[in-house]
Design an enzyme around this catalytic site. Structure first.
Site, PDB file in Angstrom:
ATOM      1  N   TYR A  94      12.451  -6.460   2.867  1.00 16.13           N
ATOM      2  CA  TYR A  94      11.913  -6.501   1.496  1.00 16.13           C
ATOM      3  C   TYR A  94      13.065  -6.580   0.479  1.00 16.13           C
ATOM      4  O   TYR A  94      13.923  -5.688   0.468  1.00 16.13           O
ATOM      5  CB  TYR A  94      11.068  -5.235   1.309  1.00 16.13           C
ATOM      6  CG  TYR A  94      10.742  -4.808  -0.099  1.00 16.13           C
ATOM      7  CD1 TYR A  94      10.129  -5.679  -1.001  1.00 16.13           C
ATOM      8  CD2 TYR A  94      11.011  -3.504  -0.530  1.00 16.13           C
ATOM      9  CE1 TYR A  94       9.822  -5.263  -2.287  1.00 16.13           C
ATOM     10  CE2 TYR A  94      10.684  -3.073  -1.809  1.00 16.13           C
ATOM     11  CZ  TYR A  94      10.101  -3.962  -2.684  1.00 16.13           C
ATOM     12  OH  TYR A  94       9.789  -3.547  -3.958  1.00 16.13           O
ATOM     13  N   ASP A 138       9.047   3.187   6.460  1.00 16.09           N
ATOM     14  CA  ASP A 138       8.281   2.885   5.252  1.00 16.09           C
ATOM     15  C   ASP A 138       6.952   2.288   5.718  1.00 16.09           C
ATOM     16  O   ASP A 138       6.908   1.147   6.170  1.00 16.09           O
ATOM     17  CB  ASP A 138       9.085   1.908   4.384  1.00 16.09           C
ATOM     18  CG  ASP A 138       8.369   1.531   3.099  1.00 16.09           C
ATOM     19  OD1 ASP A 138       7.132   1.636   3.044  1.00 16.09           O
ATOM     20  OD2 ASP A 138       9.056   1.124   2.136  1.00 16.09           O
ATOM     21  N   ILE A 142       4.153   1.701   4.002  1.00 11.18           N
ATOM     22  CA  ILE A 142       3.354   1.370   2.808  1.00 11.18           C
ATOM     23  C   ILE A 142       2.207   0.400   3.109  1.00 11.18           C
ATOM     24  O   ILE A 142       1.200   0.396   2.421  1.00 11.18           O
ATOM     25  CB  ILE A 142       4.289   0.831   1.695  1.00 11.18           C
ATOM     26  CG1 ILE A 142       3.579   0.649   0.361  1.00 11.18           C
ATOM     27  CG2 ILE A 142       4.964  -0.459   2.080  1.00 11.18           C
ATOM     28  CD1 ILE A 142       4.492   0.342  -0.809  1.00 11.18           C
ATOM     29  N   LYS A 191      -0.325  -0.721  -2.035  1.00  9.43           N
ATOM     30  CA  LYS A 191      -0.786  -1.877  -1.243  1.00  9.43           C
ATOM     31  C   LYS A 191      -2.176  -1.643  -0.660  1.00  9.43           C
ATOM     32  O   LYS A 191      -3.060  -2.458  -0.825  1.00  9.43           O
ATOM     33  CB  LYS A 191       0.200  -2.162  -0.102  1.00  9.43           C
ATOM     34  CG  LYS A 191       1.648  -2.195  -0.531  1.00  9.43           C
ATOM     35  CD  LYS A 191       1.964  -3.303  -1.503  1.00  9.43           C
ATOM     36  CE  LYS A 191       3.402  -3.235  -1.969  1.00  9.43           C
ATOM     37  NZ  LYS A 191       3.750  -4.266  -2.948  1.00  9.43           N
TER      38      LYS A 191
HETATM   39  C1  LIG Z   1       8.231  -2.305   2.065  1.00 14.83           C
HETATM   40  C2  LIG Z   1       8.031  -1.888   0.640  1.00 14.83           C
HETATM   41  N1  LIG Z   1       8.452  -0.677   0.238  1.00 14.83           N
HETATM   42  C3  LIG Z   1       8.300  -0.279  -1.033  1.00 14.83           C
HETATM   43  C4  LIG Z   1       7.705  -1.094  -1.987  1.00 14.83           C
HETATM   44  C5  LIG Z   1       7.542  -0.581  -3.389  1.00 14.83           C
HETATM   45  O1  LIG Z   1       6.228  -0.162  -3.621  1.00 14.83           O
HETATM   46  P1  LIG Z   1       5.740   0.756  -4.826  1.00 14.83           P
HETATM   47  O2  LIG Z   1       4.911  -0.104  -5.707  1.00 14.83           O
HETATM   48  O3  LIG Z   1       4.926   1.841  -4.214  1.00 14.83           O
HETATM   49  O4  LIG Z   1       6.937   1.276  -5.527  1.00 14.83           O
HETATM   50  C6  LIG Z   1       7.228  -2.357  -1.622  1.00 14.83           C
HETATM   51  C7  LIG Z   1       6.608  -3.244  -2.588  1.00 14.83           C
HETATM   52  O5  LIG Z   1       6.440  -4.425  -2.411  1.00 14.83           O
HETATM   53  C8  LIG Z   1       7.399  -2.758  -0.262  1.00 14.83           C
HETATM   54  O6  LIG Z   1       6.968  -3.952   0.165  1.00 14.83           O
END
Ligand SMILES: Cc1ncc(COP(=O)(O)O)c(C=O)c1O
Length: 474
Positions: free
Chosen positions: A145, A231, A233, A275
């Site tokens: 990312y 992570d 997410i 997400k």
């Molecule tokens: C792998 C990953 N980590 C963290 C984030 C950041 O997300 P947040 O909106 O919760 O700060 C993203 C956002 O695209 C992501 O893809």
């Protein structure tokens, strides 16, 4: 005299990356069906807009919650004044249960081991501050990312050392690649503080295998002071098999790491509602760690990025509604699957394939055959054409630190089906045009070279006749 600090002006933020430049291009000329039909379509933003109707209908059915009332009485004053940086206990409990539900309750999360943060962005940076000194390094599998350059490195001074993954095994982490990254860090005199992975992966849209996770756990275990950050997410976006396996589940399954093994203190999970619930604007993130010292340090630091109390109040009521969350998770995954299929089949019609995916809000797309040469310069040339001429903001693999030119991330959940269809139509038109240009360029080259050949033959014949004549005359 410098007006701003070095930190504020240094380029480790990554703002100059094609990932952010593409966003700027989109913002200057955004597509709108009515007002700007030739504008750029945003396919570089991992946003989930597919299930807003479910959230909105819940809000409609629960007007008290959005009106900040409980049992008919206003909560306004309490929420306006209350801000304990430990977070609202009811919200942490509801979030912990939601995270467990997503993992099929194979693992459970204890709210006392959670630190709330303003999104995963803040959670990742806070963990870096807690675990590493300036100049220490974390190993990250590529492609990763693009925001991590900003989140992990910029303000903390932590370095990222890539674990180079390749298309030869669908970008899975291998032991040699992991060892190579470690050696690379050592050669740069960097102290490695751990490994950070995203599972499911952004940008691959795939879940990590148990064997990859076990490899990482073994690696961390073999070193005394290393951490593993997962992570997660995108954990709720897994729409096809193989299902999602959290790193917590892998730890729990291993007989050599029964409860109490100190490795539990060195594995941490990051999560957010940006997400799975599609709420990046609400800024809700969390660090989950069974390490009390990490939790205490991160809680102290969380003052810089708390989640507002009205957000916590509203979402605790929503997440406590189990009937709603259960239905939401299933329905959202169904919609994501449909979208992913639309993108894959649209790309196929344009002769483009992608890595087989089962999660996320994007696909990892193979456009190597459209490059003029196997270089990152050619990738950027293709990317510029797609952004500025075709009108699609997509993210080139180089912005994700991919080691092979020609891969791109295309997001599919931040637009309507009509817009996605239009995007695919534009891309197909571009591919047809560029392949026919390449073909006519090739046949022009072929014609020129066959003319040259016949000329050469003619010249040869002429010169050999002259040669014979010369011979005869002599
Ligand atoms: C792998 C990953 N980590 C963290 C984030 C950041 O997300 P947040 O909106 O919760 O700060 C993203 C956002 O695209 C992501 O893809």
């Amino acid at each position: 005299m410098r007006l701003l600090s070095t930190k504020a002006t240094c380029d480790t933020h990554g703002q100059g990356s094609s990932y952010f430049i593409g966003w700027e291009a989109y913002e200057k000329n955004p597509y709108d069906e009515v007002h700007n039909p030739k504008g750029i379509i945003q396919m570089g933003l991992a946003e989930n807009q597919l299930s807003f109707d479910l959230l909105e209908s819940w809000l409609e059915k629960n007007p008290d919650v959005s009106g900040f009332k409980r049992d008919g009485k206003s909560m306004f004053r309490e929420l306006a004044l209350f801000q304990d940086y430990h977070g609202l206990p009811s919200f942490k409990k509801a979030l912990a249960d939601f995270m467990s539900d997503i993992r099929g309750n194979k693992v459970t999360f204890d709210p006392n081991h959670m630190v709330l943060t303003a999104g995963s962005t803040s959670a990742n940076e806070t963990l870096m501050f807690c675990l590493a000194e300036e100049g220490d390094a974390f190993l990250l599998p590529t492609p990763y990312y693009p925001g991590f350059d900003r989140d992990l490195k910029w303000r903390t001074g932590v370095e990222i050392v890539p674990i180079q993954c390749t298309s030869s095994n669908n970008f899975q982490i291998t032991e040699p690649a992991l060892q190579q990254a470690y050696q690379d860090a050592c050669k740069r005199n960097l102290r490695v503080k751990g490994v950070l992975v995203t599972n499911p992966s952004n940008p691959l849209g795939t879940t990590m295998s148990r064997s990859e996770m076990n490899l990482l756990v073994d690696f961390i275990k073999s070193q005394n002071d290393m951490h593993l950050i997962s992570d997660e997410i995108y954990s709720g976006t897994v729409f096809s098999s193989p299902g999602f396996v959290s790193v917590m589940e892998v730890l729990k399954e291993r007989n050599d790491l029964k409860d109490g093994d100190e490795i539990w203190n060195r594995v941490h999970v990051i999560y957010s509602l940006s997400k799975d619930l599609g709420l990046p604007g609400f800024r809700v993130g969390v660090i989950y760690s069974e390490n009390d010292t990490v939790v205490a340090a991160a809680t102290k630091m969380s003052s810089f990025g708390l989640v507002s109390s009205q957000t916590q109040y509203l979402l605790s009521a929503m997440l406590e509604d189990k009937k709603f969350t259960k239905n939401y998770i299933v329905e959202n995954q169904k919609r994501l699957k449909r979208r992913q299929r639309m993108l894959v089949s649209g790309l196929k019609k344009a002769g483009i394939s992608c890595l087989e995916s089962n999660a996320g809000l994007f696909c990892w797309v193979d456009m190597r055959h459209l490059l003029h040469s196997n270089t990152f310069d050619a990738e950027i040339e293709l990317w510029k054409n797609i952004v500025y001429k075709v009108g699609l903001n997509i993210s080139p693999g180089s912005s994700c630190h991919c080691s092979e030119p020609g891969w791109f991330r295309l997001c599919f959940a931040n637009m309507s089906e009509e817009t996605l269809n239009l995007a695919m139509k534009r891309l197909k038109g571009f591919v047809v045009e560029s392949t026919s240009t390449t073909q006519s360029h090739r046949s022009a080259l072929f014609n020129a070279s066959s003319k040259r050949n016949s000329l050469t033959k003619w010249v040869f014949r002429l010169s050999s006749r002259d040669h014979h004549r010369d011979q005869e005359e002599r």
